[in-house]
Structures are given as structure tokens and as C-alpha cells.
Design an enzyme around this catalytic site. Structure first.
Site, PDB file in Angstrom:
ATOM      1  N   LYS A   1     -19.607 -10.958  15.088  1.00 21.66           N
ATOM      2  CA  LYS A   1     -20.176  -9.649  15.422  1.00 21.66           C
ATOM      3  C   LYS A   1     -21.454  -9.354  14.631  1.00 21.66           C
ATOM      4  O   LYS A   1     -21.761 -10.014  13.652  1.00 21.66           O
ATOM      5  CB  LYS A   1     -19.129  -8.554  15.205  1.00 21.66           C
TER       6      LYS A   1
ATOM      7  N   ARG B   1      -8.783 -12.039  14.737  1.00 18.41           N
ATOM      8  CA  ARG B   1      -9.198 -12.414  16.092  1.00 18.41           C
ATOM      9  C   ARG B   1     -10.449 -13.259  15.960  1.00 18.41           C
ATOM     10  O   ARG B   1     -11.431 -12.811  15.364  1.00 18.41           O
ATOM     11  CB  ARG B   1      -9.457 -11.119  16.876  1.00 18.41           C
TER      12      ARG B   1
HETATM   13  N1  HH2 Z   1     -13.537  -7.150  19.933  1.00 21.15           N
HETATM   14  C1  HH2 Z   1     -13.987  -7.524  21.166  1.00 21.15           C
HETATM   15  C2  HH2 Z   1     -13.123  -7.483  22.250  1.00 21.15           C
HETATM   16  N2  HH2 Z   1     -11.839  -7.140  22.115  1.00 21.15           N
HETATM   17  N3  HH2 Z   1     -10.038  -6.463  20.757  1.00 21.15           N
HETATM   18  C3  HH2 Z   1      -9.554  -6.118  19.543  1.00 21.15           C
HETATM   19  N4  HH2 Z   1      -8.279  -5.776  19.390  1.00 21.15           N
HETATM   20  N5  HH2 Z   1     -10.366  -6.085  18.439  1.00 21.15           N
HETATM   21  C4  HH2 Z   1     -11.691  -6.409  18.508  1.00 21.15           C
HETATM   22  O1  HH2 Z   1     -12.383  -6.343  17.475  1.00 21.15           O
HETATM   23  C5  HH2 Z   1     -12.228  -6.789  19.782  1.00 21.15           C
HETATM   24  C6  HH2 Z   1     -11.355  -6.798  20.903  1.00 21.15           C
HETATM   25  C7  HH2 Z   1     -15.403  -7.959  21.328  1.00 21.15           C
HETATM   26  O2  HH2 Z   1     -15.488  -9.349  21.145  1.00 21.15           O
HETATM   27  P1  HH2 Z   1     -15.490 -10.426  22.327  1.00 21.15           P
HETATM   28  O3  HH2 Z   1     -14.223 -10.387  23.110  1.00 21.15           O
HETATM   29  O4  HH2 Z   1     -15.838 -11.759  21.795  1.00 21.15           O
HETATM   30  O5  HH2 Z   1     -16.735  -9.970  23.204  1.00 21.15           O
HETATM   31  P2  HH2 Z   1     -16.932  -9.292  24.618  1.00 21.15           P
HETATM   32  O6  HH2 Z   1     -16.302  -7.947  24.596  1.00 21.15           O
HETATM   33  O7  HH2 Z   1     -18.437  -9.222  24.767  1.00 21.15           O
HETATM   34  O8  HH2 Z   1     -16.298 -10.186  25.661  1.00 21.15           O
END
Ligand code: HH2
Length: 290
Positions: free
Chosen positions: A227, A262
């Protein structure tokens, strides 16, 4: 949750009671064309399943599938489209002997994912709506209650709090109470402060430092992998190149009491955690976590 009593170190999911006496890794599998870290596989479902297999082999206990990017500025994806992305993948993995999680904020998608056999509902909107609470109550799944201020499209424009830690804690407690009132058991609930979701760099740092306070109440999941806050701390511009900083943050989170991290870079995170558990501050040690 009363009286700040220590919780049992496990997470009750639909099929599995996951031990949290050791830190666990939740692998991120984005079945999206536009995720912020560039790891989304778009329409390539075989690639998503292969990536999930590799994550399990590498030691992930939980695999989290997402069909909508919630990166800052992202526009919502219609539920039908989100489900079209998720369905083939969730169907393929439904009998795997790991915790299968779905990353969605839409009750319609949660409902379908539950019917497809998922173990965990991971809601970045923190089960804000009665419809989401109702699905969780019927599902018998583990739930990740995450805090987000606003909506992805605008959440990073001007995040504002009087007391970020107090407000996030109050939200997590209030949503957990609503879920419990609807029938979700306390041991099904994991908290997530929601790093980067309507938070400035300073807000993220304050929440990170407050992890022991949250972890004293419920098991905490931390998602900081690749992030922007990692970019700000390291000066590394491209999300895909932020693995080292992300792993350092995962270890720091665990040292502050997080039970689940995560991660995008699963193998490296699992290896780092194994070394840390033997050589780092004694895990679970109150002094080491503050
Ligand atoms: N961060 C993202 C998505 N889902 N869920 C939880 N519980 N906690 C988090 O910090 C979190 C999450 C964002 O990351 P990512 O899935 O890699 O990206 P994107 O939303 O662009 O697919």
C-alpha cells in the site's frame, strides 16, 4: 469483549476453526483487471486458481478472492459483474482444505458466495448495512469487520478524524455488537482497522501504533501489503516493488499483536514470519507487543 479480557486465539469460520496461536497469512487473489498493486488477473480464471494453489503451497492458511478493486478512486463494479468474475474461481476452490474468503462489500455477492461454499466474508465496508448483517447472520461464516471512512471513489480526498483510533475502535465495537445481536458469534469476528481506507499517512501510523489496544479485544487482521503507506515509508514508487517494506510491516504488525496479515507476496511473508517467530520478540508476549 467485556472488561478487556483476552480472547481465545482462534477464528471460527464456516468449515474450519483456525488456530491463531501462530500468526496466519491471508493470500490476496484479485480476479480484477484494475487492482492497485497490478496483481489482478482480469478474466484469466486459470491464473487466479494457479496463484491460489501457489499461495496455499507457500503456507497461506486463508485465500481471499476479490472481484472488485476498492483502491482509492475506484468506481463501484455492479454486483452481477463482480459475481461473474468470482463464480468460476470460487466454484473451483470450494472443497480445498484451506479457509476460503471472499472480499466483497455487496450483500448480493456475499449471499451467492455463501451458497458457493466460502468460509469467510471479508467486508471492507464493515457490515454497515442491515442487509450485510443479515447475510452474515445466516451464513455461519467467519467475518472480517473492516473500517473504512467514506467510499473508495472519494475516501482519500480529505480523510478527517477527531480521534482516529477512538473512532475506528468505536466503529468496530458497534458493528460487532450489531452482528452479534443478529446471531453471529464473537469467535467468528475478526477486526481490521482498514489501512489506507479513508486515512492519511498519519492516521495509518496512529492506527498501527494502536494495534495492541485493538488486539486486546478481538483478533486483528492487518492489510498493508504494497500500500501507499509502504511507498511513503520506503520511497518505492511502484506497488509491485514494495514487497520488502510490506514484509517488514507484516512483522511489525505481528509484533504489535496482529494475528493475521493479508499479503500479496505470500511465500516471502510466510518465510519471514517463520523466522520471526523463532528469533524475534516472543510472539504473544505483552511487553513485545506494545
Ligand atoms: N485491502 C484491500 C482490499 N481488501 N480487506 C481487508 N480486510 N483489509 C485490507 O486492508 C484490504 C482488504 C486493498 O488491497 P488489494 O485487494 O490488493 O487491492 P484492490 O482493492 O485494488 O483490488
Amino acid at each position: 469483549m467485556e472488561g478487556g479480557e483476552p480472547y481465545e486465539p482462534y477464528w471460527q469460520t464456516r468449515r474450519w476453526r483456525l488456530s491463531l496461536s501462530e500468526p496466519q497469512v491471508m493470500a490476496i487473489i484479485n480476479v480484477t483487471p484494475d487492482s492497485f498493486s497490478g496483481d489482478g488477473v482480469g478474466e484469466d480464471y486459470t491464473a487466479a486458481i494457479r496463484r491460489a494453489e501457489q499461495a496455499v503451497e507457500a503456507g497461506a492458511a486463508i485465500v481471499d478472492f476479490g472481484g472488485e478493486s476498492t483502491r482509492p478512486g475506484a468506481s463501484p463494479v455492479p454486483a452481477a459483474e463482480e459475481w461473474r468474475r468470482l463464480a468460476p474461481v470460487l466454484t473451483a476452490v470450494r472443497d480445498w482444505p484451506v479457509v476460503i474468503s471472499v472480499d466483497t462489500r455487496k450483500p448480493e455477492v456475499m449471499e451467492r458466495a455463501v451458497a458457493a461454499g466460502v468460509d469467510v466474508l471479508n467486508d471492507v465496508a464493515g457490515f454497515r448495512t442491515p442487509a450485510a448483517v443479515a447475510v452474515a447472520a445466516r451464513a455461519g461464516c467467519g467475518v472480517v469487520v473492516m473500517h473504512m471512512q467514506g467510499e473508495p471513489a472519494s475516501m482519500q480526498v480529505a480523510p478527517y478524524y477527531e480521534d482516529v483510533v477512538g473512532e475506528v475502535e468505536a466503529f468496530l465495537r458497534e458493528r460487532s455488537a450489531a452482528l452479534q445481536a443478529a446471531g453471529v458469534k464473537e469467535e467468528q469476528i475478526v477486526w481490521d482497522p482498514g489501512f489506507g481506507f479513508g486515512k492519511s499517512f498519519e492516521h495509518n501510523i496512529a492506527l498501527f501504533q494502536a494495534l495492541p489496544r485493538l488486539a486486546a479485544q478481538r483478533p486483528v487482521l492487518v492489510g498493508v501489503s504494497r500500500k501507499r503507506m509502504i511507498g511513503e515509508l520506503t520511497g518505492v514508487e511502484k506497488p509491485a516493488e514494495r514487497a520488502v517494506g510490506s514484509i517488514a510491516a507484516a512483522l511489525a504488525a505481528v509484533a504489535r499483536g496482529a494475528r493475521i496479515v493479508r499479503a500479496h507476496d505470500v511465500r516471502a511473508t510466510v518465510e519471514a514470519l517463520r523466522v520471526w517467530q523463532r528469533l524475534g520478540p516472543r510472539w504473544g508476549d505483552a511487553e513485545a507487543r506494545v
